[in-house]
Design a protein around this motif. Structure first.
Motif, PDB file in Angstrom:
ATOM      1  N   ILE A  96       0.845  -1.196   0.000  1.00  0.00           N
ATOM      2  CA  ILE A  96       0.000   0.000   0.000  1.00  0.00           C
ATOM      3  C   ILE A  96       0.880   1.245   0.000  1.00  0.00           C
ATOM      4  O   ILE A  96       0.613   2.225  -0.716  1.00  0.00           O
ATOM      5  CB  ILE A  96      -0.932   0.009   1.226  1.00  0.00           C
ATOM      6  N   CYS A  97       1.953   1.189   0.782  1.00  0.00           N
ATOM      7  CA  CYS A  97       2.863   2.343   0.869  1.00  0.00           C
ATOM      8  C   CYS A  97       3.583   2.601  -0.449  1.00  0.00           C
ATOM      9  O   CYS A  97       3.958   3.736  -0.735  1.00  0.00           O
ATOM     10  CB  CYS A  97       3.876   2.119   1.994  1.00  0.00           C
ATOM     11  N   LYS A  98       3.778   1.583  -1.247  1.00  0.00           N
ATOM     12  CA  LYS A  98       4.420   1.784  -2.553  1.00  0.00           C
ATOM     13  C   LYS A  98       3.558   2.682  -3.435  1.00  0.00           C
ATOM     14  O   LYS A  98       4.069   3.601  -4.094  1.00  0.00           O
ATOM     15  CB  LYS A  98       4.644   0.436  -3.238  1.00  0.00           C
ATOM     16  N   SER A  99       2.248   2.429  -3.469  1.00  0.00           N
ATOM     17  CA  SER A  99       1.349   3.287  -4.248  1.00  0.00           C
ATOM     18  C   SER A  99       1.330   4.704  -3.664  1.00  0.00           C
ATOM     19  O   SER A  99       1.293   5.694  -4.419  1.00  0.00           O
ATOM     20  CB  SER A  99      -0.074   2.709  -4.244  1.00  0.00           C
ATOM     21  N   PHE A 148      -6.629   4.615 -10.733  1.00  0.00           N
ATOM     22  CA  PHE A 148      -5.595   5.615 -10.483  1.00  0.00           C
ATOM     23  C   PHE A 148      -4.563   5.082  -9.482  1.00  0.00           C
ATOM     24  O   PHE A 148      -3.357   5.186  -9.701  1.00  0.00           O
ATOM     25  CB  PHE A 148      -6.228   6.904  -9.965  1.00  0.00           C
ATOM     26  N   VAL A 149      -5.028   4.503  -8.385  1.00  0.00           N
ATOM     27  CA  VAL A 149      -4.105   3.975  -7.373  1.00  0.00           C
ATOM     28  C   VAL A 149      -3.300   2.811  -7.949  1.00  0.00           C
ATOM     29  O   VAL A 149      -2.109   2.663  -7.661  1.00  0.00           O
ATOM     30  CB  VAL A 149      -4.875   3.541  -6.103  1.00  0.00           C
ATOM     31  N   GLY A 150      -3.943   1.980  -8.761  1.00  0.00           N
ATOM     32  CA  GLY A 150      -3.229   0.889  -9.416  1.00  0.00           C
ATOM     33  C   GLY A 150      -2.142   1.404 -10.337  1.00  0.00           C
ATOM     34  O   GLY A 150      -1.058   0.811 -10.445  1.00  0.00           O
ATOM     35  N   GLN A 151      -2.409   2.528 -11.014  1.00  0.00           N
ATOM     36  CA  GLN A 151      -1.399   3.141 -11.875  1.00  0.00           C
ATOM     37  C   GLN A 151      -0.199   3.580 -11.038  1.00  0.00           C
ATOM     38  O   GLN A 151       0.956   3.418 -11.454  1.00  0.00           O
ATOM     39  CB  GLN A 151      -1.999   4.348 -12.605  1.00  0.00           C
ATOM     40  N   TRP A 182     -10.247   6.164  -2.349  1.00  0.00           N
ATOM     41  CA  TRP A 182     -10.275   6.142  -3.815  1.00  0.00           C
ATOM     42  C   TRP A 182     -10.433   4.710  -4.322  1.00  0.00           C
ATOM     43  O   TRP A 182     -11.258   4.422  -5.186  1.00  0.00           O
ATOM     44  CB  TRP A 182      -8.990   6.742  -4.390  1.00  0.00           C
ATOM     45  N   THR A 183      -9.616   3.826  -3.767  1.00  0.00           N
ATOM     46  CA  THR A 183      -9.639   2.441  -4.240  1.00  0.00           C
ATOM     47  C   THR A 183     -10.948   1.748  -3.892  1.00  0.00           C
ATOM     48  O   THR A 183     -11.578   1.110  -4.745  1.00  0.00           O
ATOM     49  CB  THR A 183      -8.469   1.634  -3.639  1.00  0.00           C
ATOM     50  N   LEU A 184     -11.361   1.867  -2.640  1.00  0.00           N
ATOM     51  CA  LEU A 184     -12.570   1.158  -2.209  1.00  0.00           C
ATOM     52  C   LEU A 184     -13.811   1.633  -2.950  1.00  0.00           C
ATOM     53  O   LEU A 184     -14.673   0.823  -3.301  1.00  0.00           O
ATOM     54  CB  LEU A 184     -12.765   1.311  -0.699  1.00  0.00           C
ATOM     55  N   ASN A 185     -13.904   2.933  -3.177  1.00  0.00           N
ATOM     56  CA  ASN A 185     -15.055   3.449  -3.929  1.00  0.00           C
ATOM     57  C   ASN A 185     -15.082   2.867  -5.346  1.00  0.00           C
ATOM     58  O   ASN A 185     -16.139   2.509  -5.870  1.00  0.00           O
ATOM     59  CB  ASN A 185     -15.019   4.973  -3.982  1.00  0.00           C
ATOM     60  N   LYS A 232       0.636  -9.980 -14.042  1.00  0.00           N
ATOM     61  CA  LYS A 232       1.487  -9.442 -12.981  1.00  0.00           C
ATOM     62  C   LYS A 232       1.087  -8.000 -12.705  1.00  0.00           C
ATOM     63  O   LYS A 232       1.276  -7.124 -13.551  1.00  0.00           O
ATOM     64  CB  LYS A 232       2.965  -9.512 -13.388  1.00  0.00           C
ATOM     65  N   SER A 233       0.544  -7.765 -11.518  1.00  0.00           N
ATOM     66  CA  SER A 233       0.003  -6.445 -11.190  1.00  0.00           C
ATOM     67  C   SER A 233       1.077  -5.364 -11.227  1.00  0.00           C
ATOM     68  O   SER A 233       0.876  -4.278 -11.757  1.00  0.00           O
ATOM     69  CB  SER A 233      -0.647  -6.467  -9.801  1.00  0.00           C
ATOM     70  N   ARG A 234       2.229  -5.660 -10.627  1.00  0.00           N
ATOM     71  CA  ARG A 234       3.253  -4.619 -10.494  1.00  0.00           C
ATOM     72  C   ARG A 234       3.826  -4.191 -11.844  1.00  0.00           C
ATOM     73  O   ARG A 234       4.364  -3.101 -11.989  1.00  0.00           O
ATOM     74  CB  ARG A 234       4.367  -5.098  -9.568  1.00  0.00           C
ATOM     75  N   GLU A 235       3.712  -5.067 -12.864  1.00  0.00           N
ATOM     76  CA  GLU A 235       4.234  -4.727 -14.183  1.00  0.00           C
ATOM     77  C   GLU A 235       3.161  -4.147 -15.095  1.00  0.00           C
ATOM     78  O   GLU A 235       3.420  -3.818 -16.242  1.00  0.00           O
ATOM     79  CB  GLU A 235       4.866  -5.969 -14.826  1.00  0.00           C
TER      80      GLU A 235
END
Length: 598
Positions: A181-184, A209-212, A255-258, A401-404
Motif C-alpha cells: 500500500i505504501c508503494k502506491s 488511479f491507485v493501481g497506476q 479512492w480504491t474502495l469506492n 502481474k500487477s506490479r508490471e
C-alpha cells in the motif's frame, strides 16, 4: 426426483436387508442413506438405479445374483413403478404419469423457491449458519481477472447455500495496510501530489488511479533501489500513527474502495459486512498468549512463540519437525496471527457453524495450519472451517502481474465483453427490437463471464477465452440466456393466441423427450443439495446446460403451438412454463442474468 430417490433408497434397503437376513444373518444390515442412486446409461434400462456391488463380500455372491434376489423381494411393489434387475443394479422404471404430475405440480407450486424444499417442506441445510469470505482485494490496485473468478465463486456458492436452506453471511476482508500500500502512496507523492492530480481531475476510477501509482512505483524502484526502503519507512510511520501518512493512506484507500465497490455493483456482487485489515491485524496476539499459558504453544530459544505443525504439513526439508512462528521474538504478530484473531472476532460478531474461505490454491498450506491452530485453541466450530481452494485463471496471452501493469483489469474485461455483445446484437439486427440493447449487452457480458468462470471445477487452473465465452452456441452463458428467452417467447405467443398452460393433462406427456425433460426438472433439488454440500457451482452449471439441451430436443421433436391436439398443446405449454421456472432459478445460482428478450 429428490423425493422419489429417497423413497427408492428406503424400498431397496428394506429388500436388501431381507436378503441379508436369509443368506447371512450375521452380516450388518444396511441403512437407506448408505445406498447410492444413479441414472442408467440407457432410459430403456430404467429411470433410476441402485448399484449393489457393496454387498458382494458380506453375501458371498456376485452382484448380479444379489440384484436378482432383491428384485424378487420387490416384484410386488408397484407404488412408484416397476423394479428390474439389470446386471449388478436394481433399476426402477417410474410410473411416468404419476411421477410427471407430482414433479411439475411441485415446480409450479414452489415457483422461485423450487429446489429448496422436500415434500415435507424441509430444506437440507436448514439450521446451518454459514459465513463466506471472498474477494479480499488490496487497496493498491483495482480488481482483476483473478478477483472475478473469486467473486463469482463466492457469490455463487453463497446463493447455492442459501437455496439449500442455510443462513448465509457474506464478508469481505479488505487488505488495506502493508508495504504494498505504501508503494502506491509513495508513487503518488513522487508523481502526482505536486500537480494536484486526483482520480476526478484525470477522469479515472479511483482504483485505476491507485493501481497506476503501484505500477509507477515498480518502474521507479528499478532505477532507484532505495525506494523500497522509503516505502518500508513509510509503513513504520503509518504504524506509529503519523498524521500526514495516515491522511494520505485514508484518502487513497477511499479512492480504491469506492472504485472497487462500483465494480461490485456492476457485477452484482454484494456483502453483508466489510472487514478492514487495518482494524484486525493486531487481533490474535492475546489469543496466542493465552494458548502459550495453556501449553498449546511454546516459546522457542530465540524468544518467538511457535506451534509444532508436523502432524498437519509433514516434516521439514531436513526431516526436522515443522514449526510455525505465531509471534516474533520482539512480540510482534505475523500474518497467521491476524487470521486467528479475525476468525474468532467474526464468530463473536455472527455465530456461524460453518466458515468458508474462498481463496486461491496458493494458500492451501496457510489454511491447513490456521484450521489446526484454531482447533488446538478449543473452538468447537473449527470442524466446519473450509478452504474453497481454486486454481489460477489467465487469458491465453499468459499470466498476469500487477506490479508490471500486465494484469487483466476487471472493468476493462467487462467493457470489452459488453462491446462485443452489443456488436453481435447489432449485426443480427436485434437492437431495433429490444427495449434497451445496451442493457441486454451488459447482461450478456456478465452471463458470458460468470458462466465461463463457474462451469469449471474450482480447483482447476483455467484460461478465460473471451471469444468462446460470448458464443450463442454451445456450453456458454449467452446460450442459456437464449434458451430462456426462447421459452419466454413461446409462452408470450401462446398468451397472445389465448392458449394457456394446463396441468390437468400431464398424463398426455408420453414422448421420450417429454419424459426426459420432466425427470431433469425433478432432479433440480438434489442438484442444489449436492452443489451446496460440495461447495461447487460447476454442478449447477452442468445441470443447467443439460436442461437447456433437453428442452431444445423436446421443442424440436414435440411441437407446441403447432400441435393439433389442444389438450396436449396446453400440457406441453405447462411443461415449458415449469422448465422456465427451473431455468431461472438455476441461472440465478450461477450469476447468469435472465433475459426475456435478446
Amino acid at each position: 426426483m429428490a423425493d422419489v430417490k429417497s423413497t427408492l433408497k428406503e424400498i431397496v434397503a428394506n429388500a436388501v436387508n431381507e436378503v441379508i437376513k436369509e443368506i447371512n444373518p450375521e452380516a450388518e444390515l444396511t441403512a437407506a442413506d448408505k445406498l447410492q442412486v444413479v441414472t442408467p446409461p440407457n432410459p430403456e434400462m430404467g429411470d433410476l438405479g441402485v448399484p449393489l456391488f457393496v454387498f458382494a463380500k458380506a453375501l458371498r455372491m456376485a452382484p448380479p445374483q444379489i440384484a436378482a434376489k432383491v428384485a424378487e423381494k420387490l416384484s410386488s411393489d408397484t407404488t412408484i413403478g416397476q423394479f428390474v434387475a439389470v446386471g449388478p443394479y436394481i433399476n426402477l422404471k417410474l410410473e411416468k404419469s404419476g411421477a410427471a404430475k407430482d414433479i411439475l405440480a411441485k415446480v409450479a407450486k414452489d415457483g422461485e423457491n423450487y429446489g429448496t424444499f422436500d415434500a415435507n417442506g424441509k430444506a437440507p441445510l436448514e439450521g446451518r449458519r454459514v459465513m463466506v469470505e471472498f474477494s479480499s482485494p488490496n487497496t493498491n490496485k483495482p480488481l482483476h481477472l483473478g478477483h472475478l473468478r473469486n467473486d463469482a465463486l463466492g457469490e455463487s456458492v453463497s446463493r447455492i447455500l442459501k437455496k439449500a436452506g442455510a443462513e448465509v453471511f457474506k464478508v469481505d476482508l479488505i487488505n488495506n495496510r502493508g508495504v504494498h500500500i505504501c508503494k502506491s502512496m509513495l508513487a503518488y507523492k513522487l508523481f502526482h501530489e505536486a500537480k494536484g492530480e486526483t482520480p476526478e481531475s484525470l477522469g479515472m476510477k479511483g482504483d485505476h488511479f491507485v493501481g497506476q501509482c503501484y505500477v509507477e512505483f515498480d518502474k521507479y524502484s528499478k532505477e532507484h533501489p532505495e525506494a523500497l526502503q522509503e516505502a518500508e519507512d513509510m509503513l513504520i510511520k503509518w504504524e506509529a500513527g503519523d498524521a500526514e501518512v495516515r491522511a494520505l493512506w485514508q484518502k487513497m484507500n477511499d479512492w480504491t474502495l469506492n472504485g472497487v465497490k462500483e465494480t461490485y455493483a456492476r457485477t452484482d456482487i454484494t456483502f453483508d459486512k466489510y472487514y478492514l485489515e487495518s482494524e484486525t491485524y493486531l487481533k490474535g496476539k492475546d489469543e496466542i498468549l493465552k494458548g502459550l499459558e495453556k501449553g498449546v504453544f511454546f516459546k522457542a530459544e530465540d524468544g518467538s512463540v511457535r506451534i509444532d505443525v508436523t502432524d498437519v504439513v509433514g516434516k521439514g526439508k531436513d526431516e526436522d519437525n515443522h514449526e510455525k512462528v505465531l509471534l516474533r521474538k520482539d512480540g510482534t504478530s505475523v500474518y497467521i496471527t491476524q487470521d486467528i484473531g479475525t476468525a474468532i472476532s467474526r464468530h463473536d460478531d455472527w455465530a456461524f457453524n460453518q466458515m468458508v474461505y474462498v481463496v486461491a490454491s496458493e494458500q492451501n498450506y496457510h489454511f491447513k495450519i490456521l484450521f489446526h491452530i484454531l482447533k488446538k485453541l478449543g473452538f468447537d466450530w473449527t470442524d466446519r472451517l473450509y478452504h474453497l481452494s481454486y486454481g489460477l485463471v489467465n487469458l491465453p496471452s499468459g499470466r498476469m502481474k500487477s506490479r508490471e501493469g500486465t494484469v487483466v483489469d476487471a472493468d476493462d474485461l467487462v467493457d470489452n465483453l459488453h462491446a462485443a455483445a452489443l456488436e453481435e446484437i447489432k449485426a443480427k439486427g436485434r437492437d431495433a427490437e429490444l427495449d434497451n440493447a445496451d442493457d441486454v449487452a451488459e447482461k450478456v457480458a456478465l452471463a458470458a463471464l460468470n458462466y465461463y468462470l463457474l462451469q469449471v471445477t474450482p480447483i482447476k487452473d483455467m484460461l478465460f477465452n473471451p471469444e468462446e465465452s460470448l458464443s450463442f452456441n454451445g456450453n456458454t452463458g449467452p446460450y442459456l440466456q437464449y434458451m430462456g428467452a426462447r421459452i419466454s417467447s413461446i409462452l408470450r405467443k401462446a398468451e397472445e393466441s389465448g392458449v394457456k398452460p394446463c396441468a390437468d393433462n400431464v398424463d398426455l406427456l408420453k414422448a421420450g423427450e417429454e419424459w426426459e425433460l420432466v425427470k431433469s426438472l425433478g432432479d433440480f433439488p438434489s442438484v442444489v443439495q449436492r452443489a451446496a454440500e460440495n461447495l461447487d457451482a460447476s454442478v449447477v452449471a452442468a445441470y443447467l446446460y443439460d436442461l437447456s439441451k433437453l428442452f431444445s430436443k423436446f421443442y424440436q421433436q414435440c411441437p407446441i403451438m403447432n400441435c393439433e391436439d389442444e389438450k396436449l398443446k396446453a400440457a406441453r405449454l405447462y411443461l415449458a412454463e415449469c422448465t422456465l421456472t427451473v431455468m431461472k432459478n438455476a441461472m440465478n445460482l450461477v450469476l447468469v442474468p435472465f433475459l426475456e428478450k435478446m
